[in-house]
Design a protein around this motif. Structure first.
Motif, short mmCIF file in Angstrom:
data_model
loop_
_atom_site.label_atom_id
_atom_site.label_comp_id
_atom_site.label_asym_id
_atom_site.label_seq_id
_atom_site.Cartn_x
_atom_site.Cartn_y
_atom_site.Cartn_z
N PRO A 294 37.16 78.49 14.53
CA PRO A 294 35.83 78.55 13.94
C PRO A 294 35.22 77.15 13.82
N SER A 295 33.94 77.07 13.48
CA SER A 295 33.28 75.77 13.39
C SER A 295 33.94 74.90 12.33
N VAL A 296 33.86 73.60 12.53
CA VAL A 296 34.49 72.64 11.62
C VAL A 296 33.40 71.99 10.76
N PRO A 297 33.54 71.98 9.43
CA PRO A 297 32.51 71.41 8.55
C PRO A 297 32.56 69.88 8.52
N VAL A 298 32.02 69.27 9.56
CA VAL A 298 32.06 67.81 9.72
C VAL A 298 30.93 67.16 8.91
N THR A 299 31.23 66.03 8.27
CA THR A 299 30.22 65.23 7.57
C THR A 299 29.88 64.01 8.42
N CYS A 300 28.59 63.82 8.72
CA CYS A 300 28.18 62.72 9.59
C CYS A 300 27.43 61.65 8.79
N SER A 301 27.68 60.40 9.13
CA SER A 301 26.95 59.28 8.54
C SER A 301 26.77 58.22 9.61
N PRO B 174 37.37 67.07 7.68
CA PRO B 174 38.32 67.39 6.61
C PRO B 174 39.52 68.18 7.14
N ALA B 175 40.65 68.07 6.47
CA ALA B 175 41.78 68.94 6.79
C ALA B 175 41.38 70.36 6.46
N SER B 176 41.69 71.29 7.34
CA SER B 176 41.21 72.66 7.18
C SER B 176 42.34 73.62 6.82
N SER B 177 41.99 74.67 6.10
CA SER B 177 42.96 75.73 5.78
C SER B 177 43.01 76.78 6.87
N SER B 178 42.21 76.59 7.93
CA SER B 178 42.19 77.53 9.06
C SER B 178 42.74 76.86 10.31
N LEU B 179 43.14 77.68 11.27
CA LEU B 179 43.54 77.17 12.58
C LEU B 179 42.29 77.09 13.44
N HIS B 180 42.04 75.94 14.04
CA HIS B 180 40.86 75.75 14.88
C HIS B 180 41.27 75.57 16.34
N ASP C 159 45.06 56.02 14.83
CA ASP C 159 46.26 56.54 14.17
C ASP C 159 46.07 57.98 13.76
N GLN C 160 46.86 58.43 12.80
CA GLN C 160 46.86 59.82 12.37
C GLN C 160 45.50 60.29 11.85
N THR C 161 44.70 59.37 11.31
CA THR C 161 43.44 59.77 10.70
C THR C 161 42.23 58.99 11.23
N LEU D 74 35.12 65.86 23.15
CA LEU D 74 35.06 65.48 21.74
C LEU D 74 35.62 66.58 20.85
N ALA D 75 35.52 67.83 21.30
CA ALA D 75 36.04 68.95 20.50
C ALA D 75 37.55 68.83 20.28
N VAL D 76 38.25 68.19 21.21
CA VAL D 76 39.71 68.08 21.11
C VAL D 76 40.14 67.29 19.87
N PRO D 77 39.69 66.04 19.67
CA PRO D 77 40.10 65.33 18.46
C PRO D 77 39.56 65.95 17.17
N ILE D 78 38.37 66.56 17.23
CA ILE D 78 37.83 67.22 16.03
C ILE D 78 38.76 68.36 15.61
N VAL D 79 39.15 69.19 16.55
CA VAL D 79 40.07 70.29 16.28
C VAL D 79 41.42 69.76 15.80
N ALA D 80 41.90 68.69 16.46
CA ALA D 80 43.21 68.13 16.12
C ALA D 80 43.23 67.59 14.69
N PHE D 81 42.19 66.88 14.29
CA PHE D 81 42.10 66.35 12.92
C PHE D 81 42.02 67.50 11.91
N ALA D 82 41.19 68.50 12.21
CA ALA D 82 41.03 69.63 11.29
C ALA D 82 42.33 70.39 11.10
N ASN D 83 43.12 70.51 12.17
CA ASN D 83 44.40 71.22 12.09
C ASN D 83 45.48 70.39 11.41
N ALA D 84 45.26 69.08 11.30
CA ALA D 84 46.27 68.20 10.69
C ALA D 84 45.79 67.73 9.32
#
Length: 500
Positions: free
Chosen positions: A76-83, A103-109, A12-14, A27-37
């Motif tokens: 720019p790089s996305v500050p992802v948290t991994c577990s 995380p949702a980002s204040s920048s365009l990725h 879904d959305q998240t 993999l960069a595609v969904p990471i960028v998409a989540f950060a931009n949303a």
């Protein structure tokens, strides 16, 4: 998040699942998409097609490649948290799943190919050029108010209005100097200046003075300058105006049943629109005087004065002026006011954090209105709106977005708007046994969660309340049948709304 949730939850959305075999650039595609949303979680080591658990432990080299994706493949790089989540894989072996929390980002990725994506429902959608620019405006990486207005010159500016503002902020030079020295209101077009210098080299000094007056085509006038100081801003922005419509009843009807009883439009500068709109709405607000406690008469308004002022200012101050096809519309019904403004909630502002999160889509316009005391302290306005509503026994405003229009509904104070799910359920069924009472409590918790975040998923509700999704689905269906909540829009991408 548990293994069961990962294997049963729909994308879904998240949330998204990816195989450990996914290529880094993919993999960069969904990471960028989540950060931009709105941000999200990617579970790696679970097939997104079959949902079989593959795990990651047997693919160390591949795992290391994927861990570098937020840095090497995102700009720019996305500050992802991994577990890591322990699991048993499809072959019965102990294994792990990688959870990437974006995380949702204040920048365009963007990805390595300079493509921008946005998460929409369960898809990572590539943005068009116009959508990408709009996202930059929404995130504050660019401000449309700074763009030059094609064809606008110094002659289109009301210098008396500039002089009044310069005096208000304590600027001692001339109005024209203020525009040239502050906020980029009037600035030099460097390309035109270079072309002029090349031309000057070929003509005499006398011809040069005659051909180049003090103000010429080398200077650009910004959008903010025209909207704040223009002699007639609608010459360049025809729909940069505010329209007030009053309806008879609680519905918006058309055709032979049209129920419009007032329809007034306000134009001119933003300051003029704000003043005139507030003045007119005040003429439409009713006051009720009644005998209260201690034998004293009490006067209560349909809408608090501050709420009307702040909602009007917000609409004019924070609208997306690059959306030129419609104006701000303020609609008054018998039971509510609806403020419709072009543009979605900007930046990191969401329905669940708007009371304490500040973001200016048009910071220069906001600073201007603050100087005229229409904006109080930055960031406190909407919280005070909610407090004013609550103090008068009314619900706080609710939000929804239709396409590119943000709609904020302010309930009328004199209406009974408090939601009491218990009363609603008791009115439709005889609640006696323990299971029914438990269901009743779950329904109330669902209502509270929807009021806090209309976009919340049923999975998230289940996680917070501590029940399974089927329990949540049953309760929501019952609430819909009882007329307490409704779904606005599709299952993916829509939101919940409390009706009563």
């Amino acid at each position: 998040m548990t293994i069961q949730e990962i294997t049963t939850r729909k994308e879904d959305q998240t949330f998204d699942c990816k195989s450990i075999q996914i290529e880094p650039k993919a993999l960069a595609v969904p990471i960028v998409a989540f950060a931009n949303a709105d941000g999200g979680v990617i579970a790696i080591g679970v097939s997104d097609k079959t949902r079989k658990i593959e795990g990651i432990d047997q693919h160390t080299e591949k795992l290391n490649e994927l861990l570098r994706v937020p840095f090497d493949f995102c700009n720019p790089s996305v500050p992802v948290t991994c577990s890591y989540l322990p699991c048993t894989d499809k072959d019965g072996n102990e294994n792990r799943i990688l959870l990437m929390e974006i995380p949702a980002s204040s920048s365009l990725h963007t990805n390595q190919a300079d493509e921008a994506f946005m998460r929409v429902g369960d898809k990572s959608r590539k943005l068009t050029f116009d959508e990408r620019v709009q996202l930059m405006y929404d995130k504050g990486e660019r401000y449309y108010e700074d763009t030059a207005v094609y064809g606008a010159t110094i002659d289109d500016i009301d210098m008396d209005a500039v002089a009044d503002y310069a005096k208000l902020v304590g600027y001692g030079k001339s109005p024209l100097q203020y525009l040239r020295e502050n906020n980029g209101f009037v600035r030099t077009n460097k390309k035109a200046a270079i072309k002029r210098e090349q031309s000057d080299a070929r003509i005499s000094s006398a011809e040069r003075e005659q051909a180049r007056p003090e103000v010429n085509g080398e200077e650009e006038v910004s959008t903010a300058c025209i909207l704040l100081f223009g002699k007639y801003p609608q010459k360049f922005f025809p729909r940069a105006r505010t329209r007030f419509i009053r309806y008879e009843g609680v519905d918006e009807k058309v055709g032979a049943e049209m129920n419009v009883i007032k329809d007034v439009t306000f134009e001119g500068t933003i300051l003029n629109q704000v003043k005139k709109t507030i003045e007119f709405i005040e003429t439409q607000v009713r006051e009720h005087t009644f005998l209260g406690q201690h034998a004293q008469f009490v006067t209560r308004r349909d809408y608090p004065e501050f709420v009307i002022q702040e909602m009007t200012v917000n609409a004019c101050c924070h609208r997306a002026y690059n959306i030129k096809g419609t104006e701000i519309q303020i609609k008054m019904f018998d039971d509510r006011l609806v403020f419709e403004s072009p543009g979605k909630l900007p930046g990191q502002v969401k329905p669940n954090n708007i009371r304490h999160t500040h973001f200016s889509r048009n910071p220069k316009i906001a600073a201007f209105l603050k100087a005229y005391h229409f904006v109080k302290e930055f960031g406190e306005g909407f919280d005070r709106i909610c407090r004013e509503q609550e103090a008068n026994g009314a619900n706080v405003p609710s939000f929804r977005t239709d396409e590119f229009i943000l709609k904020i509904t302010v309930p009328k104070v004199t209406e009974k708007v408090t939601v009491n799910v218990t009363e609603k359920i008791n009115a439709t069924e005889n609640v006696t046994d323990t299971s029914q009472k438990t269901s009743q409590k779950t329904s109330q918790k669902i209502i509270d969660l929807i009021k806090e975040d209309p976009y919340i998923s049923t999975s998230k509700m289940a996680e917070i309340i501590g029940v399974d999704r089927r329990n949540i689905a049953r309760n929501i269906k019952k609430l819909q049948e009882q007329g307490v909540v409704r779904r606005v829009g599709p299952d993916k991408g829509g939101f919940w709304e409390v009706i009563v």
